[in-house]
Motif scaffolding. Structure first.
Motif: not given
Length: 178
Positions: A116-119, A121-122, A158
């Motif tokens: 998932k996109w948030w993974v 980012i994390l 990042s």
């Protein structure tokens, strides 16, 4: 001074231990190759970002005429570089930080397939914060802030990770198959 040889030596030990475990566990050769390249990448990241470690007190970082070792203001260092004429050193700093994160974006997708996109980012944020925190911890441990801790490094690393995500998406599907 502790040079990059220590990081490379430890990386080789980790690589050999992984190879022994992978062969014993009968891991697929393609996965072994990907993990070996990943271990080499992480070794290079550590060698570049933490070494050489200078522990003599007269080699502290000089910045803006005074002694400092941190920047928590986003884009401050990048703006200073660009407004100061953007020389070879500045380009190396900016593009080097981007390139440092790029392989990580590719590896995340090799290992997780469809995160998932948030993974993403994390993970990108976690890796780059770990690098900056390691520099700070080593600096405190030796009593010499031999590296700058900079939020702009986190931003650039990042961004490089997200470029790596794009590179992975452009790879032919045959390469993505493991």
């Amino acid at each position: 001074m502790v040079d990059r040889g220590l990081a490379i030596f430890i990386g080789i030990i980790v690589l050999v231990l992984y190879l022994v475990a992978a062969i014993y566990l009968k891991v697929k050769p393609k996965m072994i190759a990907i993990y070996c390249v990943f271990i080499a990448y992480l070794t290079a990241v550590v060698a570049i970002t933490l070494f050489p470690i200078t522990y003599d007190s007269y080699s502290n970082i000089q910045y803006d005429g005074g002694l400092t070792w941190y920047n928590f203001i986003p884009f401050k260092t990048i703006n200073e570089m660009i407004s100061g004429g953007f020389g070879v050193s500045d380009a190396t700093q900016i593009f080097g930080n981007i390139l440092l994160g790029l392989p990580f974006g590719v590896f995340v997708l090799f290992f997780l397939r469809k995160p998932k996109w948030w993974v993403l980012i994390l993970l990108a944020f976690s890796l780059t914060v770990a690098i900056e925190m390691s520099q700070m911890i080593v600096g405190f441990a030796i009593g010499n802030m031999y590296r700058n801790v900079d939020i702009d490094d986190i931003i650039l690393n990042s961004f490089g990770t997200f470029l790596g995500y794009g590179v992975y998406k452009l790879l032919p599907s045959k390469i993505k198959e493991i």
